[in-house]
Write a protein that holds these residues in place. Sequence first.
Motif, PDB file in Angstrom:
ATOM      1  N   ARG A 146      60.288  26.834  -5.017  1.00  0.00           N
ATOM      2  CA  ARG A 146      61.600  27.235  -4.497  1.00  0.00           C
ATOM      3  C   ARG A 146      62.665  26.169  -4.710  1.00  0.00           C
ATOM      4  NH1 ARG A 146      60.168  27.436   0.441  1.00  0.00           N
ATOM      5  NH2 ARG A 146      60.965  25.370   0.985  1.00  0.00           N
ATOM      6  N   ASP A 147      62.326  24.928  -4.398  1.00  0.00           N
ATOM      7  CA  ASP A 147      63.348  23.876  -4.349  1.00  0.00           C
ATOM      8  C   ASP A 147      63.474  23.054  -5.626  1.00  0.00           C
ATOM      9  OD1 ASP A 147      63.697  24.714  -1.750  1.00  0.00           O
ATOM     10  OD2 ASP A 147      62.497  23.096  -0.869  1.00  0.00           O
ATOM     11  N   ILE A 148      62.437  23.027  -6.451  1.00  0.00           N
ATOM     12  CA  ILE A 148      62.466  22.156  -7.629  1.00  0.00           C
ATOM     13  C   ILE A 148      62.300  22.924  -8.937  1.00  0.00           C
ATOM     14  CG2 ILE A 148      61.247  20.274  -8.808  1.00  0.00           C
ATOM     15  CD1 ILE A 148      60.718  19.036  -6.092  1.00  0.00           C
ATOM     16  N   ALA A 149      61.226  23.706  -9.046  1.00  0.00           N
ATOM     17  CA  ALA A 149      60.932  24.362 -10.320  1.00  0.00           C
ATOM     18  C   ALA A 149      61.931  25.465 -10.666  1.00  0.00           C
ATOM     19  CB  ALA A 149      59.518  24.923 -10.287  1.00  0.00           C
ATOM     20  N   LEU A 178      61.880  13.077 -17.296  1.00  0.00           N
ATOM     21  CA  LEU A 178      60.961  13.434 -18.371  1.00  0.00           C
ATOM     22  C   LEU A 178      61.518  14.688 -19.050  1.00  0.00           C
ATOM     23  CD1 LEU A 178      57.452  13.005 -16.671  1.00  0.00           C
ATOM     24  CD2 LEU A 178      58.441  11.554 -18.456  1.00  0.00           C
ATOM     25  N   PRO A 179      61.122  14.965 -20.288  1.00  0.00           N
ATOM     26  CA  PRO A 179      61.592  16.179 -20.958  1.00  0.00           C
ATOM     27  C   PRO A 179      61.257  17.426 -20.140  1.00  0.00           C
ATOM     28  CG  PRO A 179      60.512  14.721 -22.515  1.00  0.00           C
ATOM     29  CD  PRO A 179      60.245  14.146 -21.159  1.00  0.00           C
ATOM     30  N   LYS A 180      62.054  18.442 -20.303  1.00  0.00           N
ATOM     31  CA  LYS A 180      61.814  19.679 -19.561  1.00  0.00           C
ATOM     32  C   LYS A 180      60.583  20.388 -20.120  1.00  0.00           C
ATOM     33  CE  LYS A 180      63.841  24.118 -18.244  1.00  0.00           C
ATOM     34  NZ  LYS A 180      65.003  25.033 -18.372  1.00  0.00           N
ATOM     35  N   VAL A 181      59.654  20.692 -19.228  1.00  0.00           N
ATOM     36  CA  VAL A 181      58.448  21.412 -19.644  1.00  0.00           C
ATOM     37  C   VAL A 181      58.735  22.907 -19.698  1.00  0.00           C
ATOM     38  CG1 VAL A 181      56.833  19.698 -18.763  1.00  0.00           C
ATOM     39  CG2 VAL A 181      57.631  21.526 -17.255  1.00  0.00           C
ATOM     40  N   ASP A 182      57.919  23.619 -20.447  1.00  0.00           N
ATOM     41  CA  ASP A 182      58.080  25.070 -20.558  1.00  0.00           C
ATOM     42  C   ASP A 182      57.454  25.796 -19.369  1.00  0.00           C
ATOM     43  OD1 ASP A 182      59.343  25.197 -23.225  1.00  0.00           O
ATOM     44  OD2 ASP A 182      57.439  24.346 -23.890  1.00  0.00           O
ATOM     45  N   TYR A 183      56.322  25.254 -18.895  1.00  0.00           N
ATOM     46  CA  TYR A 183      55.617  25.874 -17.782  1.00  0.00           C
ATOM     47  C   TYR A 183      54.876  24.806 -16.983  1.00  0.00           C
ATOM     48  CZ  TYR A 183      56.165  30.232 -20.447  1.00  0.00           C
ATOM     49  OH  TYR A 183      56.671  31.298 -21.139  1.00  0.00           O
ATOM     50  N   ALA A 184      54.632  25.124 -15.725  1.00  0.00           N
ATOM     51  CA  ALA A 184      53.700  24.350 -14.903  1.00  0.00           C
ATOM     52  C   ALA A 184      52.601  25.326 -14.496  1.00  0.00           C
ATOM     53  CB  ALA A 184      54.394  23.776 -13.675  1.00  0.00           C
ATOM     54  N   ASN A 209      53.992   3.633 -16.773  1.00  0.00           N
ATOM     55  CA  ASN A 209      53.380   2.535 -16.028  1.00  0.00           C
ATOM     56  C   ASN A 209      53.535   2.740 -14.520  1.00  0.00           C
ATOM     57  OD1 ASN A 209      51.854   0.133 -15.996  1.00  0.00           O
ATOM     58  ND2 ASN A 209      53.699  -1.112 -15.687  1.00  0.00           N
ATOM     59  N   TRP A 210      53.394   3.989 -14.096  1.00  0.00           N
ATOM     60  CA  TRP A 210      53.521   4.309 -12.668  1.00  0.00           C
ATOM     61  C   TRP A 210      52.154   4.292 -11.998  1.00  0.00           C
ATOM     62  CZ3 TRP A 210      57.391   8.391 -10.506  1.00  0.00           C
ATOM     63  CH2 TRP A 210      58.707   7.958 -10.754  1.00  0.00           C
ATOM     64  N   SER A 211      52.101   3.615 -10.859  1.00  0.00           N
ATOM     65  CA  SER A 211      50.902   3.614 -10.033  1.00  0.00           C
ATOM     66  C   SER A 211      51.028   4.717  -8.986  1.00  0.00           C
ATOM     67  CB  SER A 211      50.760   2.268  -9.325  1.00  0.00           C
ATOM     68  OG  SER A 211      51.827   2.102  -8.385  1.00  0.00           O
ATOM     69  N   ARG A 212      49.993   4.885  -8.203  1.00  0.00           N
ATOM     70  CA  ARG A 212      50.046   5.844  -7.102  1.00  0.00           C
ATOM     71  C   ARG A 212      51.182   5.490  -6.148  1.00  0.00           C
ATOM     72  NH1 ARG A 212      46.798   9.516  -4.502  1.00  0.00           N
ATOM     73  NH2 ARG A 212      47.041   9.661  -2.244  1.00  0.00           N
ATOM     74  N   GLY A 213      51.377   4.187  -5.923  1.00  0.00           N
ATOM     75  CA  GLY A 213      52.459   3.740  -5.051  1.00  0.00           C
ATOM     76  C   GLY A 213      53.829   4.135  -5.573  1.00  0.00           C
ATOM     77  N   ASP A 214      54.021   4.038  -6.891  1.00  0.00           N
ATOM     78  CA  ASP A 214      55.286   4.454  -7.495  1.00  0.00           C
ATOM     79  C   ASP A 214      55.515   5.947  -7.292  1.00  0.00           C
ATOM     80  OD1 ASP A 214      55.990   1.900  -8.596  1.00  0.00           O
ATOM     81  OD2 ASP A 214      54.521   2.231 -10.189  1.00  0.00           O
ATOM     82  N   CYS A 215      54.447   6.725  -7.415  1.00  0.00           N
ATOM     83  CA  CYS A 215      54.554   8.173  -7.221  1.00  0.00           C
ATOM     84  C   CYS A 215      54.949   8.493  -5.779  1.00  0.00           C
ATOM     85  CB  CYS A 215      53.228   8.852  -7.560  1.00  0.00           C
ATOM     86  SG  CYS A 215      52.743   8.730  -9.291  1.00  0.00           S
ATOM     87  N   VAL A 216      54.331   7.784  -4.825  1.00  0.00           N
ATOM     88  CA  VAL A 216      54.647   8.010  -3.410  1.00  0.00           C
ATOM     89  C   VAL A 216      56.100   7.670  -3.119  1.00  0.00           C
ATOM     90  CG1 VAL A 216      54.157   7.253  -1.056  1.00  0.00           C
ATOM     91  CG2 VAL A 216      52.265   7.710  -2.638  1.00  0.00           C
ATOM     92  N   LYS A 217      56.583   6.560  -3.665  1.00  0.00           N
ATOM     93  CA  LYS A 217      57.981   6.167  -3.456  1.00  0.00           C
ATOM     94  C   LYS A 217      58.930   7.228  -4.003  1.00  0.00           C
ATOM     95  CE  LYS A 217      57.203   1.144  -3.584  1.00  0.00           C
ATOM     96  NZ  LYS A 217      57.426  -0.095  -4.374  1.00  0.00           N
ATOM     97  N   TYR A 218      58.615   7.727  -5.190  1.00  0.00           N
ATOM     98  CA  TYR A 218      59.470   8.736  -5.814  1.00  0.00           C
ATOM     99  C   TYR A 218      59.466  10.023  -5.005  1.00  0.00           C
ATOM    100  CZ  TYR A 218      61.122  12.134  -9.258  1.00  0.00           C
ATOM    101  OH  TYR A 218      61.796  13.142  -9.899  1.00  0.00           O
ATOM    102  N   MET A 245      55.179  14.949 -11.706  1.00  0.00           N
ATOM    103  CA  MET A 245      55.619  15.196 -13.075  1.00  0.00           C
ATOM    104  C   MET A 245      56.580  16.379 -13.132  1.00  0.00           C
ATOM    105  SD  MET A 245      52.204  14.567 -15.377  1.00  0.00           S
ATOM    106  CE  MET A 245      51.411  16.022 -14.702  1.00  0.00           C
ATOM    107  N   LEU A 246      56.324  17.397 -12.308  1.00  0.00           N
ATOM    108  CA  LEU A 246      57.213  18.554 -12.267  1.00  0.00           C
ATOM    109  C   LEU A 246      58.609  18.139 -11.821  1.00  0.00           C
ATOM    110  CD1 LEU A 246      57.749  21.596 -12.399  1.00  0.00           C
ATOM    111  CD2 LEU A 246      56.863  21.776 -10.072  1.00  0.00           C
ATOM    112  N   ALA A 247      58.678  17.299 -10.799  1.00  0.00           N
ATOM    113  CA  ALA A 247      59.975  16.839 -10.307  1.00  0.00           C
ATOM    114  C   ALA A 247      60.668  15.953 -11.339  1.00  0.00           C
ATOM    115  CB  ALA A 247      59.796  16.077  -8.990  1.00  0.00           C
ATOM    116  N   LEU A 248      59.911  15.085 -11.980  1.00  0.00           N
ATOM    117  CA  LEU A 248      60.485  14.215 -13.014  1.00  0.00           C
ATOM    118  C   LEU A 248      61.051  15.045 -14.170  1.00  0.00           C
ATOM    119  CD1 LEU A 248      57.699  11.465 -13.112  1.00  0.00           C
ATOM    120  CD2 LEU A 248      60.078  11.103 -12.401  1.00  0.00           C
ATOM    121  N   SER A 249      60.362  16.105 -14.496  1.00  0.00           N
ATOM    122  CA  SER A 249      60.830  16.984 -15.557  1.00  0.00           C
ATOM    123  C   SER A 249      62.070  17.755 -15.107  1.00  0.00           C
ATOM    124  CB  SER A 249      59.723  17.962 -15.959  1.00  0.00           C
ATOM    125  OG  SER A 249      60.173  18.879 -16.932  1.00  0.00           O
TER     126      SER A 249
END
Length: 290
Positions: free
Chosen positions: A37-40, A10-16, A150-159, A1-5
Amino acid sequence: MLALSAQGILPKVDYAIFADTGWEPRAVYQHLDRLERDIATPAGIPILRVSAGNIRNDALDPDHRFASMPLYILNQDGRPGMTRRQCTGEYKIKPIKKAVRKLLGYPYRARIPKDIFVEQWVGISTDEFHRAKDSDVKYMRNRHPLIDMNWSRGDCVKYLTSLGLADTPKSSCLGCPFHGNAQWRHIRDTSPEEWTDVVAFDAAIRQGNARANATGNRLLGQAFLHRSRVPLDQAPIDHVTAAEWAALQPQLGEEQVDVAELEQGVSDGCSPWACRGGVEPVQDDFGLAS
């Protein structure tokens, strides 16, 4: 979810927020550093690391009030049992709520107005939609973006693989009793130092947590990290056979355990709202029937 944001999917979150029990695998802390370091950080998303202490140290400290882990119990009469699971609430949920209150400007005990709340994203995928629950406080409103997509665990792994994060480790305490055999083997075979640590902890909690013993509330039985209720370094974590499984049944009693889950550890992992805590305890912290 952090990467998607961070990528704008996904919309930008304020904090993780990462709730640190103080006893995660080394790989989890390294992964968290990488995410920050690389994403957030490049996306301008702060990662808040919060903690209520070190769960391992607290369990072995006779002067510290300890929130019970879900340990497997072998009672004196041979009956199996299990202690309460309080660790998720104490070491995950409480520090997150404390941080959220601080962000909102209403520290603990201050009354939060009805119209002040945060939208909290919980990373439960469609595979475990039954674990998607509302928050128990009005100032936090849970949302489950992966289910919405509608993401499964498999979709998360692929992403994650597409981002070079295919090696994302599972977050859970090193000595979590809900580990499946695959996770126990992974610790043993890839990190000898951490395996030595969990084996030592398993031996140290045989008579229950130190605080209970210090106050005279001794466990009426023996406690173990592995559901076979034998010392961890002797537990059958290498590909349980049908014969071995049958031999375990007297100690497991009526406890409902899926053999495939025990072997593969497919549900390993922990978060405040997705812990494998569906296993109901059958006795309290001192081994008494409840």
